[in-house]
Design a protein around this motif. Structure first.
Motif, PDB file in Angstrom:
ATOM      1  N   PRO A 205      -4.157  -3.989  -3.277  1.00 15.03           N
ATOM      2  CA  PRO A 205      -3.267  -3.795  -4.274  1.00 15.03           C
ATOM      3  C   PRO A 205      -1.840  -2.561  -4.023  1.00 15.03           C
ATOM      4  CG  PRO A 205      -5.775  -2.632  -4.882  1.00 15.03           C
ATOM      5  CD  PRO A 205      -5.142  -3.503  -3.025  1.00 15.03           C
ATOM      6  N   ASP A 206      -1.326  -2.834  -4.927  1.00 14.14           N
ATOM      7  CA  ASP A 206      -0.075  -1.575  -5.023  1.00 14.14           C
ATOM      8  C   ASP A 206      -1.014  -0.241  -4.751  1.00 14.14           C
ATOM      9  OD1 ASP A 206       1.789  -3.542  -4.791  1.00 14.14           O
ATOM     10  OD2 ASP A 206       2.074  -4.112  -6.801  1.00 14.14           O
ATOM     11  N   GLY A 207      -0.041   0.077  -4.118  1.00 18.80           N
ATOM     12  CA  GLY A 207      -0.378   1.875  -4.235  1.00 18.80           C
ATOM     13  C   GLY A 207      -1.792   2.270  -3.782  1.00 18.80           C
ATOM     14  N   ALA A 208      -2.481   1.559  -2.986  1.00 22.85           N
ATOM     15  CA  ALA A 208      -3.717   1.825  -1.980  1.00 22.85           C
ATOM     16  C   ALA A 208      -3.622   2.571  -1.236  1.00 22.85           C
ATOM     17  CB  ALA A 208      -4.523   0.325  -2.404  1.00 22.85           C
ATOM     18  N   LEU A 209      -4.431   3.255  -0.956  1.00 26.54           N
ATOM     19  CA  LEU A 209      -5.240   3.248   0.726  1.00 26.54           C
ATOM     20  C   LEU A 209      -5.112   2.930   1.707  1.00 26.54           C
ATOM     21  CD1 LEU A 209      -3.823   6.573   2.183  1.00 26.54           C
ATOM     22  CD2 LEU A 209      -6.645   7.461   1.920  1.00 26.54           C
ATOM     23  N   VAL A 210      -5.136   2.465   2.245  1.00 27.97           N
ATOM     24  CA  VAL A 210      -5.479   2.194   2.891  1.00 27.97           C
ATOM     25  C   VAL A 210      -6.780   2.753   4.436  1.00 27.97           C
ATOM     26  CG1 VAL A 210      -5.395  -0.247   5.339  1.00 27.97           C
ATOM     27  CG2 VAL A 210      -3.949  -0.008   3.100  1.00 27.97           C
ATOM     28  N   VAL A 211      -7.536   2.474   4.180  1.00 24.67           N
ATOM     29  CA  VAL A 211      -8.104   2.965   5.597  1.00 24.67           C
ATOM     30  C   VAL A 211      -8.847   1.964   7.259  1.00 24.67           C
ATOM     31  CG1 VAL A 211     -10.533   4.301   6.400  1.00 24.67           C
ATOM     32  CG2 VAL A 211      -9.461   4.621   3.510  1.00 24.67           C
ATOM     33  N   SER A 212      -7.814   2.025   8.092  1.00 21.73           N
ATOM     34  CA  SER A 212      -8.270   1.443   9.348  1.00 21.73           C
ATOM     35  C   SER A 212      -9.348   2.218  10.302  1.00 21.73           C
ATOM     36  CB  SER A 212      -6.968   1.163   9.768  1.00 21.73           C
ATOM     37  OG  SER A 212      -7.582   0.591  10.884  1.00 21.73           O
ATOM     38  N   LEU A 213     -10.471   0.960  10.165  1.00 19.54           N
ATOM     39  CA  LEU A 213     -11.551   1.475  11.582  1.00 19.54           C
ATOM     40  C   LEU A 213     -10.870   1.043  12.988  1.00 19.54           C
ATOM     41  CD1 LEU A 213     -13.609   3.151   9.924  1.00 19.54           C
ATOM     42  CD2 LEU A 213     -13.084   1.548   8.306  1.00 19.54           C
ATOM     43  N   ALA A 214      -9.697   0.336  12.796  1.00 18.91           N
ATOM     44  CA  ALA A 214      -9.257  -0.769  13.940  1.00 18.91           C
ATOM     45  C   ALA A 214      -9.291   0.665  14.950  1.00 18.91           C
ATOM     46  CB  ALA A 214      -8.140  -1.183  13.662  1.00 18.91           C
TER      47      ALA A 214
ATOM     48  N   PRO B 118       0.891  -0.831  -0.359  1.00 16.01           N
ATOM     49  CA  PRO B 118       0.193  -0.032  -0.181  1.00 16.01           C
ATOM     50  C   PRO B 118       0.865   1.187  -0.145  1.00 16.01           C
ATOM     51  CG  PRO B 118       0.037  -0.917   2.152  1.00 16.01           C
ATOM     52  CD  PRO B 118       0.450  -2.130   0.811  1.00 16.01           C
ATOM     53  N   LEU B 119       0.661   2.765  -0.562  1.00 11.95           N
ATOM     54  CA  LEU B 119       0.838   3.808  -0.753  1.00 11.95           C
ATOM     55  C   LEU B 119       1.031   4.284   1.308  1.00 11.95           C
ATOM     56  CD1 LEU B 119       1.340   6.171  -1.617  1.00 11.95           C
ATOM     57  CD2 LEU B 119      -0.558   6.701  -2.514  1.00 11.95           C
ATOM     58  N   ALA B 120      -0.488   4.236   1.899  1.00  8.08           N
ATOM     59  CA  ALA B 120      -0.194   4.730   3.136  1.00  8.08           C
ATOM     60  C   ALA B 120      -1.612   4.446   3.677  1.00  8.08           C
ATOM     61  CB  ALA B 120      -0.413   6.161   3.094  1.00  8.08           C
ATOM     62  N   ALA B 121      -1.316   3.882   5.181  1.00 10.42           N
ATOM     63  CA  ALA B 121      -3.040   4.149   5.715  1.00 10.42           C
ATOM     64  C   ALA B 121      -2.989   5.069   6.750  1.00 10.42           C
ATOM     65  CB  ALA B 121      -2.350   2.290   6.940  1.00 10.42           C
ATOM     66  N   VAL B 122      -3.895   4.914   7.070  1.00 16.15           N
ATOM     67  CA  VAL B 122      -4.493   6.212   7.604  1.00 16.15           C
ATOM     68  C   VAL B 122      -5.575   5.277   9.141  1.00 16.15           C
ATOM     69  CG1 VAL B 122      -7.286   7.869   8.260  1.00 16.15           C
ATOM     70  CG2 VAL B 122      -5.832   7.652   5.356  1.00 16.15           C
TER      71      VAL B 122
ATOM     72  N   VAL C  59      -7.261   6.886  -5.772  1.00 14.40           N
ATOM     73  CA  VAL C  59      -6.122   6.584  -5.561  1.00 14.40           C
ATOM     74  C   VAL C  59      -7.208   4.757  -5.023  1.00 14.40           C
ATOM     75  CG1 VAL C  59      -4.681   5.694  -3.858  1.00 14.40           C
ATOM     76  CG2 VAL C  59      -4.295   8.400  -4.978  1.00 14.40           C
ATOM     77  N   PRO C  60      -7.178   3.941  -5.251  1.00 16.08           N
ATOM     78  CA  PRO C  60      -8.110   2.467  -4.997  1.00 16.08           C
ATOM     79  C   PRO C  60      -7.956   2.838  -2.922  1.00 16.08           C
ATOM     80  CG  PRO C  60      -5.836   1.779  -5.831  1.00 16.08           C
ATOM     81  CD  PRO C  60      -5.727   3.508  -6.375  1.00 16.08           C
ATOM     82  N   VAL C  61      -9.018   2.580  -2.804  1.00 17.49           N
ATOM     83  CA  VAL C  61      -9.027   2.549  -0.987  1.00 17.49           C
ATOM     84  C   VAL C  61      -9.393   0.917  -0.748  1.00 17.49           C
ATOM     85  CG1 VAL C  61     -10.486   3.698   0.863  1.00 17.49           C
ATOM     86  CG2 VAL C  61      -9.620   5.080  -1.172  1.00 17.49           C
TER      87      VAL C  61
END
Lengths: 455, 455
Positions: free
Chosen positions: A82-91, A40-44, A64-66
């Protein structure tokens, strides 16, 4: 993209953005046996709906894919990135905002762990019924995104049946609120249930109004029955759901019995073709147990043990609960997840056995028999995973095709994720797939939400 | 258009196309108290999914509005036709294709009357739970299109909870199949429940796989309790759903008691502020009844009558069942349909009473109290309908607004139809409405399916 990420960091409160390959390793994938996850590109790490909204608006603008993510306990690759995705974590969205005993609802954020809801509700004599096996580690958001099932579902329904309303962030960052806190309501489309089970492809669920139920007064009353044939076990399951309302009705096949016995020594009969575990709760539990036990005996059970002692019951259910770790003790488990009409359980078990034998692999099957939901589990030898994996997937595909030919489904409760996309298309059919694509395009025209998943 | 109609007639088997103003009169509207129905172009009495498909393909090509129709028993104007619309009647699709006792499912065509499903299932010891008050005259297709409720829903859920799969014709004539006959399944989006309750705006449901349940063994055990205040009745309802699982929990307010008593002489206490009727079924019915009765007494019931005799029970429930005809005996009833969180029933009843008094109209309220679903019924004087109607609608609007302010909904079970479109928009909110429009455009890009309804 580095510069643009700085823009996202500015749009979020400090500390919410995770970057760097080492830190991102924990956000790449879920617990599916196979994974094709990229980097991933990054995670929020969102703490508020505003964080999620800011992240999606940013991603939407840049296409950007999320990949939304709860605890990452999924078994279908639904959270693989996928490569380059932005992960959005709700944890980190872990607030239980409200438990309302009068309306019997809980208002919770997406990152709340399933078991915490029932724990919070217990002081009011209430509980949250859906209990996937992962209930101590999986989040409500993930449960909603996959419409998770569980052991109690045979009586109390799946996740879909216990949700009254949702808050979700759409692909472009808009915040949608659906449903409410009434137990009835027919205003507009059922967007709540459109989002439930959509595996993060239509929106990111940030909080939910869940329906609680009064804790059963009485029970549990529990039995374990060993059967000499799969047909007898299947007949018992079919008979039980006609005469009683089990709160749990599980099945283990011969291989599962032996694996559990190897692992934990429970004095199970290694020669039995199937072990059926059932439970009833509520004020009528004893009568329901008697009715279920009578069905088992009529169907030809070789032995039936019953108890109304909760501790004994947990020991008996241990055979089911220990199955996965018994598989892990033997090799690398790949869990499949098909469901068939309940009348065809015995037949499906026979077919799984046949496919397993033809594959030359070790297959151990357990399932929520009362729902017709079976989990054939391929156990790959640790020193031959690379060689056995393709055969396991070929066998899993055949099992899915057999399930479809019986009027079943390729996924009863785990979801399609990344792993079952090819197979689900056959189930949905050409027109079904066209409608899926149309709905997806309507809600996520740029296709950024969890691309490559669900269908 | 006459010439083009000839083309439609050719695309259909003989006798399926109805034309001519006199013949079409029966296809113009449903049973809503008010109607703005126009004059349809023609009606198709479909007997097969192919008929429906041909009709829709024809209409789609010409952008002719289509109004799907079951028995026309709706109360929200959902089947009212605009001028020039093509009505597609499913009333002749009456085959019960299958009752499968092993899988506990029924496969039925859309025109089957609700009560027929349970009658067909009875020989296998099964029943179909959803029972709108119209169950002897309304069709499954209409029930599905509106996600109909009913008296038993407090225990067994609404229509949505008893459907496993659908066959529906899309706007352009394509045939979509959703779901299946397994009790669990998470393959793809929940298109089944997207169609259920969509009021014919997304597709025309032609058949369904319905979930049947074993008929309760034991009961019914029934009570009728009279209360001196609405608060006491509301407290009883809230208490009952915490300690028991009523299979029916209804309420009549003071005006309703008096109207029924005027009409049918049932020896009800005309001074009581509320009558609560409850029932339990199943093997534990007697204990559940005792628990419910205890709650009523604790809450301050002035009198409680109980019975385990089914015939006596029907007499007691007659007070509820006769309500509508008692209203009709007095004037022209306009039935509203709001739902509020269950804890707010007493408060909502007070507000309905206030709004009714301020309107100067006769208002009689009954409801599925266990679900928080209330039906304030305005009864217009026959000689003053024109004068009272606008006041009734203004009052109904205020009642809807009060329900929304309590976290409720403007329609608990009757649907939005033509009548509640303005009010539902407030409930859905701006983003909700945008999503509704996007989903509608995705499935019906030319907007031909039941235009002007649902949202």
């Amino acid at each position: 993209m580095e510069r643009e990420l700085a823009g996202l960091a500015e749009a979020l409160p400090d500390g919410r953005l995770v970057t760097g390959a080492a830190s991102l390793e924990a956000y790449r994938r879920d617990r599916a046996g196979l994974s094709t996850a990229g980097v991933p590109l990054a995670a929020v790490r969102a703490r508020t709906v505003a964080d999620v909204s800011a992240a999606l608006a940013w991603a939407h603008e840049r296409r950007v894919p999320v990949v939304p993510r709860g605890a990452g306990t999924g078994l279908s690759g639904g959270a693989d990135t996928p490569d380059g995705a932005l992960v959005v974590s709700l944890a980190d969205m872990t607030a239980i905002r409200e438990i309302d005993p009068a309306d019997q609802v809980a208002v919770v954020e997406a990152g709340v762990v399933n078991a915490e809801v029932s724990r919070a509700a217990a002081e009011f004599g209430l509980f949250y019924p859906p209990d996937p096996s992962s209930f101590e580690i999986s989040t409500i958001g993930g449960n909603l995104a996959t419409n998770a099932g569980g052991l109690r579902c045979v009586k109390y329904g799946v996740t879909r049946d216990s949700v009254l309303g949702l808050e979700a962030v759409l692909a472009d960052g808009r915040v949608l609120r659906t449903g409410g806190r009434t137990v009835k309501g027919v205003a507009g489309y059922d967007l709540t249930r459109l989002l439930v089970g959509s595996e993060g492809t239509l929106g990111v669920i940030t909080s939910a109004v869940l329906r609680l139920r009064p804790r059963p007064r009485g029970g549990p009353a529990t039995f374990a029955a060993e059967f000499p044939t799969l047909e007898a076990a299947g007949a018992a399951v079919s008979g039980i759901v006609r005469v009683a309302r089990p709160s749990l009705l599980e099945l283990l096949d011969n291989m599962s019995i032996n694996l559990v016995e190897d692992h934990a020594r429970m004095d199970l009969d290694r020669a039995a073709e199937a072990l059926v575990l059932g439970q009833a709760d509520g004020p009528n539990a004893a009568e329901e147990l008697a009715a279920m036990v009578a069905v088992c005996r009529d169907a030809g059970a070789a032995s039936v043990v019953e108890t109304d002692d909760p501790a004994d019951a947990e020991l008996m259910l241990g055979a089911r609960r220990k199955h996965y770790e018994a598989c892990e003790a033997r090799g690398v488990p790949l869990v499949d997840d098909v469901a068939v009409p309940r009348s065809r359980i015995a037949e499906m078990l026979r077919e799984i056995d046949r496919v397993g034998r033809e594959s030359g692999l070790l297959v151990s099957t357990v399932g929520h028999a009362g729902d017709g939901n079976l989990h054939p589990t391929f156990i790959l030898r640790r020193d031959a995973v690379a060689e056995e994996e393709p055969r396991a997937w070929a066998a899993a595909e055949e099992i899915c095709r057999v399930a479809l030919s019986m009027g079943g489904t390729v996924t009863g409760e785990h979801g399609v994720g990344a792993l079952k996309r090819e197979w689900v298309r056959e189930e949905l059919g050409g027109v079904g797939l066209e409608v899926h694509r149309a709905v997806k395009a309507a809600l996520d025209p740029r296709g950024i939400l969890n691309p490559g998943k669900a269908f």
